[in-house]
Scaffold this active site. Sequence first.
Site, PDB file in Angstrom:
ATOM      1  N   ASN A  95       3.748 -13.074 -24.545  1.00 25.96           N
ATOM      2  CA  ASN A  95       3.643 -14.116 -23.234  1.00 25.96           C
ATOM      3  C   ASN A  95       2.784 -15.208 -23.625  1.00 25.96           C
ATOM      4  O   ASN A  95       3.321 -16.270 -23.483  1.00 25.96           O
ATOM      5  CB  ASN A  95       3.237 -13.066 -22.053  1.00 25.96           C
ATOM      6  CG  ASN A  95       4.300 -11.888 -21.882  1.00 25.96           C
ATOM      7  OD1 ASN A  95       5.365 -11.936 -22.745  1.00 25.96           O
ATOM      8  ND2 ASN A  95       3.701 -11.818 -21.144  1.00 25.96           N
ATOM      9  N   ASP A  96       1.477 -14.464 -23.776  1.00 23.93           N
ATOM     10  CA  ASP A  96       0.772 -15.899 -24.414  1.00 23.93           C
ATOM     11  C   ASP A  96       0.705 -16.074 -25.136  1.00 23.93           C
ATOM     12  O   ASP A  96       1.024 -18.051 -25.564  1.00 23.93           O
ATOM     13  CB  ASP A  96      -1.069 -15.058 -24.077  1.00 23.93           C
ATOM     14  CG  ASP A  96      -1.556 -15.329 -23.072  1.00 23.93           C
ATOM     15  OD1 ASP A  96      -1.010 -16.523 -22.446  1.00 23.93           O
ATOM     16  OD2 ASP A  96      -2.925 -14.593 -22.461  1.00 23.93           O
ATOM     17  N   ARG A 113       4.032 -20.810 -18.024  1.00 22.11           N
ATOM     18  CA  ARG A 113       4.411 -20.153 -18.228  1.00 22.11           C
ATOM     19  C   ARG A 113       4.855 -19.172 -16.850  1.00 22.11           C
ATOM     20  O   ARG A 113       6.346 -18.901 -16.343  1.00 22.11           O
ATOM     21  CB  ARG A 113       4.687 -18.350 -18.866  1.00 22.11           C
ATOM     22  CG  ARG A 113       3.278 -17.357 -18.507  1.00 22.11           C
ATOM     23  CD  ARG A 113       3.215 -16.456 -19.354  1.00 22.11           C
ATOM     24  NE  ARG A 113       1.716 -16.576 -19.866  1.00 22.11           N
ATOM     25  CZ  ARG A 113       1.207 -14.943 -19.315  1.00 22.11           C
ATOM     26  NH1 ARG A 113       1.257 -14.461 -18.372  1.00 22.11           N
ATOM     27  NH2 ARG A 113      -0.168 -15.210 -19.917  1.00 22.11           N
ATOM     28  N   ARG A 156      -7.978  -1.857 -24.188  1.00 20.29           N
ATOM     29  CA  ARG A 156      -7.821  -3.386 -24.912  1.00 20.29           C
ATOM     30  C   ARG A 156      -9.524  -4.128 -24.191  1.00 20.29           C
ATOM     31  O   ARG A 156      -9.532  -3.525 -22.886  1.00 20.29           O
ATOM     32  CB  ARG A 156      -6.788  -4.394 -24.284  1.00 20.29           C
ATOM     33  CG  ARG A 156      -7.521  -5.803 -24.803  1.00 20.29           C
ATOM     34  CD  ARG A 156      -5.880  -6.394 -23.548  1.00 20.29           C
ATOM     35  NE  ARG A 156      -5.982  -6.720 -23.091  1.00 20.29           N
ATOM     36  CZ  ARG A 156      -4.961  -7.304 -22.036  1.00 20.29           C
ATOM     37  NH1 ARG A 156      -3.661  -7.611 -22.354  1.00 20.29           N
ATOM     38  NH2 ARG A 156      -4.743  -7.323 -20.968  1.00 20.29           N
ATOM     39  N   HIS A 213       0.898  -1.079   0.332  1.00 24.55           N
ATOM     40  CA  HIS A 213      -0.273  -0.127  -0.084  1.00 24.55           C
ATOM     41  C   HIS A 213       0.860   1.120   0.270  1.00 24.55           C
ATOM     42  O   HIS A 213       0.595   2.154  -0.987  1.00 24.55           O
ATOM     43  CB  HIS A 213      -0.775   0.210   1.183  1.00 24.55           C
ATOM     44  CG  HIS A 213      -2.148  -0.842   1.325  1.00 24.55           C
ATOM     45  ND1 HIS A 213      -2.877  -1.463   0.200  1.00 24.55           N
ATOM     46  CD2 HIS A 213      -2.368  -1.806   2.028  1.00 24.55           C
ATOM     47  CE1 HIS A 213      -3.111  -2.596   0.182  1.00 24.55           C
ATOM     48  NE2 HIS A 213      -3.832  -2.327   1.584  1.00 24.55           N
ATOM     49  N   ARG A 242      -5.273  -2.325 -19.884  1.00 21.16           N
ATOM     50  CA  ARG A 242      -5.846  -3.834 -19.587  1.00 21.16           C
ATOM     51  C   ARG A 242      -6.959  -3.054 -18.443  1.00 21.16           C
ATOM     52  O   ARG A 242      -6.173  -2.093 -17.749  1.00 21.16           O
ATOM     53  CB  ARG A 242      -4.679  -4.781 -18.618  1.00 21.16           C
ATOM     54  CG  ARG A 242      -2.888  -5.069 -19.029  1.00 21.16           C
ATOM     55  CD  ARG A 242      -2.568  -5.804 -18.307  1.00 21.16           C
ATOM     56  NE  ARG A 242      -1.201  -4.962 -17.423  1.00 21.16           N
ATOM     57  CZ  ARG A 242      -0.652  -4.149 -16.928  1.00 21.16           C
ATOM     58  NH1 ARG A 242      -0.200  -5.136 -18.645  1.00 21.16           N
ATOM     59  NH2 ARG A 242      -0.539  -3.360 -15.861  1.00 21.16           N
ATOM     60  N   CYS A 287       4.040  -6.223 -27.660  1.00 16.95           N
ATOM     61  CA  CYS A 287       3.545  -6.242 -26.561  1.00 16.95           C
ATOM     62  C   CYS A 287       3.274  -7.490 -25.591  1.00 16.95           C
ATOM     63  O   CYS A 287       3.213  -7.504 -24.393  1.00 16.95           O
ATOM     64  CB  CYS A 287       1.896  -5.598 -26.669  1.00 16.95           C
ATOM     65  SG  CYS A 287       0.985  -7.035 -26.959  1.00 16.95           S
ATOM     66  N   GLU A 346      -2.282 -13.591 -29.648  1.00 15.35           N
ATOM     67  CA  GLU A 346      -1.668 -14.221 -28.753  1.00 15.35           C
ATOM     68  C   GLU A 346      -1.986 -15.546 -28.912  1.00 15.35           C
ATOM     69  O   GLU A 346      -1.526 -17.075 -27.669  1.00 15.35           O
ATOM     70  CB  GLU A 346      -2.625 -13.934 -27.308  1.00 15.35           C
ATOM     71  CG  GLU A 346      -3.127 -13.254 -27.317  1.00 15.35           C
ATOM     72  CD  GLU A 346      -4.000 -12.473 -26.510  1.00 15.35           C
ATOM     73  OE1 GLU A 346      -3.288 -12.535 -25.357  1.00 15.35           O
ATOM     74  OE2 GLU A 346      -4.950 -12.027 -26.154  1.00 15.35           O
TER      75      GLU A 346
END
Lengths: 537, 82
Positions: free
Chosen positions: A447-448, A458, A331, A192, A295, A495, A424
Amino acid sequence: MKRLQGLSVSKGLGRGKLVVIQAPHESAARHKAKRLPPEERKREVQRFRTACRLAKEEITALADRLAERAPEEAEALAAQVLMLEDDALVGSTEQLISHDGLPAEAALERTAEQLALLFEEVKSDYLRERASDLKDVVQRLQRKLSAQTEAKAKTPGPVVLAAEELLPSHVAAWPREQLHGLVSAKGSATSHAAIIARALEVPAVFGVPGLLAEARPGVEVLVDGERGEVVIEPDEAELAAFQRRVQELPAALEALQGPVHTKDGVAVKVEANVGSLVEVEAAIAKGADGVGVFRTELLFLQAETLPDTEAQYALYRRSAELLAGRTLTLRALDAGADKPLPALHLPPEPNPALGLRGLRFLLENPDVFKPQVEAMLRVARNFPVRILLPMVATCEEFEEGRAFIAEIAAELGVEDVPVGAMVEIPSLALVAEEIAERADFLSVGTNDLMQYLFAADRSNPALAGRYPPTHPALAHLLEGLVAAGEKAGIPVAVCGEIAGQVELLPYLLQLGVRELSLSPANLPAVKHAIREFSLED
Amino acid sequence: MKVRIKCAVPLHVRPAAQLVQGLRPLDAKVVFAFDGKQAPGDSTIKLMALGAEESAEVEVELSGPDAEAALAVIQDVLEAKG
């Protein structure tokens, strides 16, 4: 002079007098053995109530300050106000004072211990996290109580706060102008206090082992949020070097703004992956040419009911305003059983990575998809917005999503909003030319894509490093996508995480990639590396 | 009166706060029980400390003149689908 290494959780350079925040246990312990005579107890209850009132005012003020820049943190603070009205905390403490004659500090500590025990048995991570809010509330009350008795004069001028574990309340107790740095022995970039440090733009270094053993209150301290360093009692040479860097820092950041070219003049667009307003600000400060992926999951992540069009609109609009003319790529929600989104009530799936997620989920759930698209299109009226569809498996699916958006755009009378596809899933990468003809832009989520290409989870450490991003299978897909984009005349951006890795930059540029979208933290290094690189070499 | 409620929403901060605020004006004694723990209907902290996640079944004991109204408040908060 003593130099300590930690983790930079908020950038910038700060210098001030060290203020060490002690755990309140010591002061509470002193009061433990004492018993108040009956005639003093009523006044002691009053003293405790005053502390509660002051704490409530302090939290409310901080929540107000954070409402716009860190709404999740503001909400967590609002819950703390409710705790300060809770009989389980306040009533029990008052009871221990008036009935057993305990001093307020000791009564509060005993109540807190009992409540903490309750939370320890809870199985849910989310709710255990709330136990730390309770701890913060209790510490704040303890400080209010000790401030009344000790009336300690505050250090004037710039300060650097240090604690074993820095909490939001520690930060809130000081005016922003006096805070020049934060240091914590424990804690990470997601705690936090770290989020608040970034929102308030106070340089902060956390995770500094041995901090409190080295630091005496009142000494001069430098907090280097660029390198993740803390220097205690710097010598003159160190101070001079530090002052030089303070003066050069704005220029260094300035130099990162604007478009970048390789040494041989090839333009590369460098955008940012973000998920919140704080990250949008960081992206701009670090020279992003725009937002390549926003995102949108964050608004849904902790909400118990679906965020409505208005809440989403407000967030996207504010982001677009901050970007001041740079492109904002929103997105659509990438929901699925692999992410806990409580408001969606998703039933568990045997294999969430291969389940109803991304665009498939949105097409099945127009009640989620429609309000989000409405919010995005409304912002697109006045700002350069692009809509990106997640986890697209086929051209047909993309067309379906595109038609859904077109229908709402017609209703709202909004025209020409670019719609792109996340690549992806290998099935989409294999029909690169077909999708490039249908989409306005492509974003390659490596990544995907790698996870599905190599059938390798992953997050499984046993497989880490086995399939490098330079593997010919991935290179082949990337090359095909770049070529298809060129043929159709649409931009193709990479990306995934590999876009932020400086050592992979030559590889990506040689494959023909000319657009990257990466985490704000990596922007300066990548922009710098592009300038130093030549494709002709 | 004793009833069992299946939580459609997890008993996190917001539902706990809604319960406390909804029950406050009513003349009813409400005690929640889950996982061997009890929580009075007027304590945000203790309600959260029950640790009742989505689809948990909590037991509620209600008494007093407004018990029926109190039950309605509880059902409204915990059984309402978002």
